[in-house]
Design a protein around this motif. Structure first.
Motif, PDB file in Angstrom:
ATOM      1  N   ASN A  32      37.149   6.725  53.045  1.00 45.40           N
ATOM      2  CA  ASN A  32      37.275   6.803  54.498  1.00 45.40           C
ATOM      3  C   ASN A  32      38.703   7.260  54.822  1.00 45.40           C
ATOM      4  O   ASN A  32      39.666   6.851  54.169  1.00 45.40           O
ATOM      5  N   THR A  33      38.847   8.121  55.838  1.00 46.02           N
ATOM      6  CA  THR A  33      40.156   8.658  56.188  1.00 46.02           C
ATOM      7  C   THR A  33      40.577   8.225  57.588  1.00 46.02           C
ATOM      8  O   THR A  33      39.811   8.398  58.548  1.00 46.02           O
ATOM      9  N   THR A  59      41.163   5.148  52.474  1.00 44.01           N
ATOM     10  CA  THR A  59      40.735   3.814  52.068  1.00 44.01           C
ATOM     11  C   THR A  59      39.346   3.900  51.453  1.00 44.01           C
ATOM     12  O   THR A  59      38.697   4.945  51.491  1.00 44.01           O
ATOM     13  N   CYS A  60      38.864   2.798  50.886  1.00 41.98           N
ATOM     14  CA  CYS A  60      37.546   2.765  50.258  1.00 41.98           C
ATOM     15  C   CYS A  60      36.659   1.764  50.979  1.00 41.98           C
ATOM     16  O   CYS A  60      36.999   0.574  51.074  1.00 41.98           O
ATOM     17  N   GLU A  61      35.519   2.245  51.475  1.00 45.09           N
ATOM     18  CA  GLU A  61      34.574   1.403  52.200  1.00 45.09           C
ATOM     19  C   GLU A  61      33.440   0.995  51.261  1.00 45.09           C
ATOM     20  O   GLU A  61      32.927   1.810  50.489  1.00 45.09           O
ATOM     21  N   THR A  63      34.975   8.152  58.171  1.00 42.91           N
ATOM     22  CA  THR A  63      35.450   9.387  58.800  1.00 42.91           C
ATOM     23  C   THR A  63      35.970  10.334  57.731  1.00 42.91           C
ATOM     24  O   THR A  63      36.626   9.909  56.772  1.00 42.91           O
ATOM     25  N   GLU A  64      35.674  11.619  57.918  1.00 39.53           N
ATOM     26  CA  GLU A  64      36.091  12.643  56.962  1.00 39.53           C
ATOM     27  C   GLU A  64      36.513  13.887  57.734  1.00 39.53           C
ATOM     28  O   GLU A  64      35.916  14.215  58.766  1.00 39.53           O
ATOM     29  N   TYR A  65      37.509  14.584  57.230  1.00 36.85           N
ATOM     30  CA  TYR A  65      38.020  15.794  57.877  1.00 36.85           C
ATOM     31  C   TYR A  65      37.792  17.004  56.976  1.00 36.85           C
ATOM     32  O   TYR A  65      37.995  16.946  55.755  1.00 36.85           O
TER      33      TYR A  65
END
Length: 553
Positions: A286-287, A318-320, A328-330
């Motif tokens: 996750n960003t 981070t790691c979910e 969230t990703e870009y």
């Protein structure tokens, strides 16, 4: 999932002629590992059979007399074999010197001489399966100093870590070539030369999602619940085994995912007694992006995140582990949110060149004879909107609109949210929940001559009903993205061969235009085919095929 069929057969004499049950082999699924492997084996047999007599030899030169095939090694026998070719599944295809028998051997490459343990023989398919033991004589292509994982040749996840990366890309180009040769059912002249495979910017540390697992406690059943007395092995299933291989680290995972794996293993060291059955652990990156001008947002703790700094912003990775959490990703300046446990491409590093390539090929080349501009995009199997959103800006300047269609209501909800996050006009960028077989019924007013369709189906590809529906709609251009180049080749073959379909045509009278139904031949030609390496160190390759409608009288 279909159940294994069973057939009764007469038993041997020692059980009194009673009937016993034997398992009947399941049919091979189109585009599956088994079908792809078998196609490569059959091609190798046809090309390089030594005796030409199916392993049957004459006795003392006597006319018409033959002896039985040489006995195959018993299961568990260790033998040395020479790898002569690499299959499209990533397994080596090997032979013993002087024998026609083919052995499939993982973790091996052409030119290797390897020691293997024979696992099973498939008589009808004319090959045997063997487990890799060691390299006796390495191939000139092999350099084991390249291997970065201590579990390589045990864990089934990677096959090519011993290979130079440019060589991996050559292999994946060959996989695409063989897919179209074996599964498209097209003459060679209708398939253009396969373009070079686009490599991943990251060859390690690229995978944004991993799902290690652990089995239930020894002796536990559905009725008998037993807690773990010690921490179980946590990792992945190794090649040729059902037991979990304990994995402390995975170098193809991103730094954040690897950090999450260490954290989850540490948690299980103290919490394993709380489990009475096995489980799968989600590790999804996750960003959190903080613009350089933002001095108020509090970043995640450094102990739980990986910091990536650029001139414009700072990303905290981070790691979910919660399947239902939102991640969230870009991709460049595009932002996407998804349920952590849902599908989204697992290599973020290649998504920028990948989406740019599709965007560059979404419109026909300037030399196109059809002068109508492409205004409309239909994104079939749209998921959370990857293509609809990244391609829409290319169409909007021409006054166009785009629509993403997916069967999952939840995916459509996230796609609409993602379109809003990216500032796209909801009238220009729409999403519809519909079954693929009803897809074109959901699209009204799109002129086929002004429409491009993007396909990104699951591994099984498109079914016949969808392909017929696509041919009936007659979009001017099709961009077919696939995670299985073998089913892609099959489907592209259907579109290139085409068929007679009934369609509406306007015209026929001088005084007024009238719509009438006619039968017409609709088919496509292939503009280009290219592979993308989403999963370095593995035998997997994704494909992008670009097709144009051929207008015939």
């Amino acid at each position: 999932m279909s159940q294994t069929k069973r057939k009764w057969e007469k038993g041997p004499s020692h059980n009194g002629g009673k009937r016993r049950m034997r398992k009947q082999a399941k049919p091979v699924v189109e585009g599956s590992h088994e079908e792809v492997l078998l196609a490569d084996i059959q091609a190798l047999l046809a090309k390089t059979r030594i005796s030409g007599e199916d392993d049957v030899t004459k006795v003392d030169g006597a006319e018409g007399q033959t002896e039985a095939k040489p006995a195959l090694p018993e299961r568990g026998t260790e033998i040395e074999v020479e790898v002569v070719e690499l299959s499209s599944t990533g397994d080596g295809l090997a032979r013993q010197p002087g024998s026609d028998r083919i052995y499939t051997v993982p973790f091996s490459i052409p030119g290797d001489t390897v020691k293997v343990k024979v696992y099973r023989h498939l008589e009808k398919e004319q090959y045997s399966v063997a487990d890799f033991i060691s390299v006796v004589k390495p191939s000139p292509l092999r350099d084991d100093s390249r291997i970065q994982c201590p579990y390589f040749a045990k864990c089934a996840g990677c096959q090519f870590q011993m290979l130079d990366y440019p060589e991996q890309l050559k292999i994946k180009k060959t996989i695409v070539q063989k897919a179209y040769k074996n599964f498209s059912n097209l003459p060679q002249e209708l398939v253009p030369s396969i373009l070079d495979t686009i490599g991943s910017p990251l060859q390690y540390g690229y995978r944004t999602k991993l799902t290690p697992h652990f089995d239930g406690p020894p002796g536990a059943t559905r009725k008998v619940k037993k807690p773990f007395e010690a921490m179980p092995p946590v990792g992945f299933t190794p090649k040729g085994s059902k037991k979990v291989l304990d994995i402390e680290d995975c170098p193809i995972g991103t730094d954040a995912v690897r950090l999450g794996l260490k954290r989850e293993r540490k948690r299980l060291e103290t919490e394993h007694a709380n489990y009475t059955r096995g489980a799968t652990i989600l590790l999804r990156e996750n960003t959190v992006r903080i613009p350089a001008s933002d001095s108020t947002t509090v970043p995640p703790p450094e102990s739980d995140s990986v910091k990536v700094v650029s001139d414009a912003h700072t990303d905290y990775k981070t790691c979910e582990t919660d399947n239902n959490a939102t991640t969230t990703e870009y991709i460049d300046d595009f932002v996407f949110t998804n349920p952590a446990g849902s599908f989204f491409q697992n290599n973020n590093s290649i998504l920028s060149p990948f989406t740019a390539y599709v965007r560059e090929h979404i419109l026909p080349p300037p030399s196109s004879t059809n002068q109508k501009p492409v205004k409309y995009l239909i994104d079939a199997y749209s998921g959370s909107g990857l293509f609809t959103i990244t391609l829409s800006p290319s169409l909007f300047p021409q006054g166009g609109t785009s629509v993403g269609i997916d069967i999952a209501d939840k995916s459509i909800a996230f796609a609409r949210r993602n379109a809003e996050l990216n500032g796209l006009d909801k009238e220009k960028c729409q999403f519809i929940a519909a079954d693929a077989n009803e897809l074109f019924k959901s699209v009204k007013g799109y002129d086929p001559d002004e429409t491009v369709v993007v396909l990104d189906p699951p591994r099984k590809g498109c079914d016949k009903g969808f392909l017929r529906q696509l041919l009936e709609f007659r979009p001017r251009r099709v961009v077919y993205v696939s995670c299985n180049v073998h089913t892609q080749a099959r489907d592209v073959g259907v579109l290139v061969r085409g068929e007679m379909v009934e369609g509406a045509v306007v015209g026929g009278e001088k005084t007024e235009e009238k719509e009438h139904k006619v039968k017409r031949k609709v088919r496509y030609e292939i503009e280009s085919i290219r592979g993308f390496d989403f999963f370095p160190q593995t035998g997997h390759v994704e494909g992008v095929a670009v097709l144009n409608r051929v207008d015939e009288e």
